[in-house]
Design an enzyme around this catalytic site. Structure first.
Site, PDB file in Angstrom:
ATOM      1  N   HIS A  79      -4.229   1.169   7.745  1.00  0.00           N
ATOM      2  CA  HIS A  79      -2.872   1.738   7.753  1.00  0.00           C
ATOM      3  C   HIS A  79      -2.770   2.912   6.761  1.00  0.00           C
ATOM      4  O   HIS A  79      -2.268   3.982   7.108  1.00  0.00           O
ATOM      5  CB  HIS A  79      -1.869   0.619   7.406  1.00  0.00           C
ATOM      6  CG  HIS A  79      -0.447   1.058   7.304  1.00  0.00           C
ATOM      7  ND1 HIS A  79       0.540   0.587   8.147  1.00  0.00           N
ATOM      8  CD2 HIS A  79       0.174   1.921   6.462  1.00  0.00           C
ATOM      9  CE1 HIS A  79       1.695   1.155   7.823  1.00  0.00           C
ATOM     10  NE2 HIS A  79       1.505   1.955   6.804  1.00  0.00           N
ATOM     11  N   GLU A  80      -3.275   2.706   5.539  1.00  0.00           N
ATOM     12  CA  GLU A  80      -3.152   3.759   4.507  1.00  0.00           C
ATOM     13  C   GLU A  80      -4.036   4.957   4.832  1.00  0.00           C
ATOM     14  O   GLU A  80      -3.634   6.101   4.616  1.00  0.00           O
ATOM     15  CB  GLU A  80      -3.493   3.209   3.114  1.00  0.00           C
ATOM     16  CG  GLU A  80      -2.586   2.085   2.628  1.00  0.00           C
ATOM     17  CD  GLU A  80      -1.109   2.341   2.804  1.00  0.00           C
ATOM     18  OE1 GLU A  80      -0.668   3.502   2.713  1.00  0.00           O
ATOM     19  OE2 GLU A  80      -0.374   1.375   3.078  1.00  0.00           O
ATOM     20  N   HIS A  94      -2.479   7.360   7.156  1.00  0.00           N
ATOM     21  CA  HIS A  94      -1.536   8.295   6.516  1.00  0.00           C
ATOM     22  C   HIS A  94      -2.253   9.572   6.078  1.00  0.00           C
ATOM     23  O   HIS A  94      -1.682  10.663   6.130  1.00  0.00           O
ATOM     24  CB  HIS A  94      -0.890   7.653   5.282  1.00  0.00           C
ATOM     25  CG  HIS A  94       0.291   6.772   5.580  1.00  0.00           C
ATOM     26  ND1 HIS A  94       1.426   7.229   6.197  1.00  0.00           N
ATOM     27  CD2 HIS A  94       0.522   5.460   5.323  1.00  0.00           C
ATOM     28  CE1 HIS A  94       2.313   6.241   6.305  1.00  0.00           C
ATOM     29  NE2 HIS A  94       1.776   5.140   5.787  1.00  0.00           N
ATOM     30  N   CYS A 131       6.182  -0.117   7.074  1.00  0.00           N
ATOM     31  CA  CYS A 131       5.767   1.033   6.259  1.00  0.00           C
ATOM     32  C   CYS A 131       6.945   1.461   5.398  1.00  0.00           C
ATOM     33  O   CYS A 131       8.083   1.494   5.881  1.00  0.00           O
ATOM     34  CB  CYS A 131       5.343   2.175   7.183  1.00  0.00           C
ATOM     35  SG  CYS A 131       4.820   3.653   6.309  1.00  0.00           S
ATOM     36  N   LEU A 132       6.667   1.807   4.148  1.00  0.00           N
ATOM     37  CA  LEU A 132       7.748   2.216   3.240  1.00  0.00           C
ATOM     38  C   LEU A 132       8.420   3.511   3.693  1.00  0.00           C
ATOM     39  O   LEU A 132       9.531   3.798   3.265  1.00  0.00           O
ATOM     40  CB  LEU A 132       7.210   2.374   1.813  1.00  0.00           C
ATOM     41  CG  LEU A 132       6.681   1.082   1.171  1.00  0.00           C
ATOM     42  CD1 LEU A 132       6.065   1.377  -0.186  1.00  0.00           C
ATOM     43  CD2 LEU A 132       7.780   0.037   1.048  1.00  0.00           C
ATOM     44  N   GLN A 190       2.986   9.996   1.239  1.00  0.00           N
ATOM     45  CA  GLN A 190       4.293   9.322   1.194  1.00  0.00           C
ATOM     46  C   GLN A 190       5.083   9.646  -0.066  1.00  0.00           C
ATOM     47  O   GLN A 190       6.271   9.339  -0.151  1.00  0.00           O
ATOM     48  CB  GLN A 190       4.111   7.799   1.283  1.00  0.00           C
ATOM     49  CG  GLN A 190       3.584   7.341   2.634  1.00  0.00           C
ATOM     50  CD  GLN A 190       3.470   5.833   2.666  1.00  0.00           C
ATOM     51  OE1 GLN A 190       2.480   5.280   2.215  1.00  0.00           O
ATOM     52  NE2 GLN A 190       4.494   5.168   3.175  1.00  0.00           N
ATOM     53  N   GLY A 239       0.827  -1.202   0.000  1.00  0.00           N
ATOM     54  CA  GLY A 239       0.000   0.000   0.000  1.00  0.00           C
ATOM     55  C   GLY A 239       0.858   1.246   0.000  1.00  0.00           C
ATOM     56  O   GLY A 239       2.011   1.219   0.469  1.00  0.00           O
TER      57      GLY A 239
END
Ligand code: NI
Length: 172
Positions: free
Chosen positions: A134-135, A138, A92-93, A51, A46
């Site tokens: 999670h997304e 953000h 997480c990226l 991000q 995701g």
């Protein structure tokens, strides 16, 4: 299509509340395609627009094994949840190398617009439900370590700094 640089925690954009997407323009469609490419390249399941340094309510998700089930969500909202929560490890990226246990709803219903502007309602469970939560976090300026206790968050941030120092050394 292009692979975009991924913003690293604790960049200020990751703590902002992202703005709704007013019009689904060609620019938004291109951005969504670039986000998908960036997500697959990372690789990740995701990616949220903050991000890639865009504070707008746009996310891409693909939790399938074959990486052939891309979901692009514009202005997503969780409109219902199940009653149960469960704890699972997340990464997480924007915090590469950090994995921590987070407590999430096991089932959610999400409403969003697709790239054609159509309103979709989707029920999700399993990894998809976790990824959606999670997304969407953000988009509200929250990263997964914000769910941890102060002590655990500090520990994760220290580890992140060490990993970055090591990466810098390795590149010299
Ligand atoms: Ni993330």
């Amino acid at each position: 299509m292009a692979i975009l640089p991924i913003v690293q925690y604790p960049a200020p954009v990751l703590a902002e509340t992202a703005k709704p997407v007013a019009d689904i323009t060609e620019e938004i469609r291109t951005l969504a395609a670039d986000m998908a490419e960036t997500m697959y390249d990372a690789p990740g399941v995701g990616l949220a627009a903050p991000q890639i340094d865009r504070s707008i309510r746009l996310v891409t998700i693909d939790v399938s094994e074959e990486k052939n089930h891309l979901i692009t969500m514009i202005n997503p909202e969780i409109i219902a949840t199940g009653e149960e929560k469960d704890t699972g490890e997340e990464g997480c990226l924007s915090l590469p190398g950090i994995y921590e246990k987070v407590n999430r709803f096991t089932e959610v219903t999400v409403r969003y617009q697709d790239l054609e502007g159509k309103t979709i309602e989707m029920e999700a469970d399993g990894l998809l439900a976790i990824c959606i939560q999670h997304e969407l976090d953000h988009l509200d300026g929250k990263v997964f370590v914000d769910h941890l206790s102060q002590l655990k968050r500090n520990r994760a941030c220290t580890k992140l700094r060490k990993l970055r120092q090591q990466a810098t050394k390795d590149n010299q």
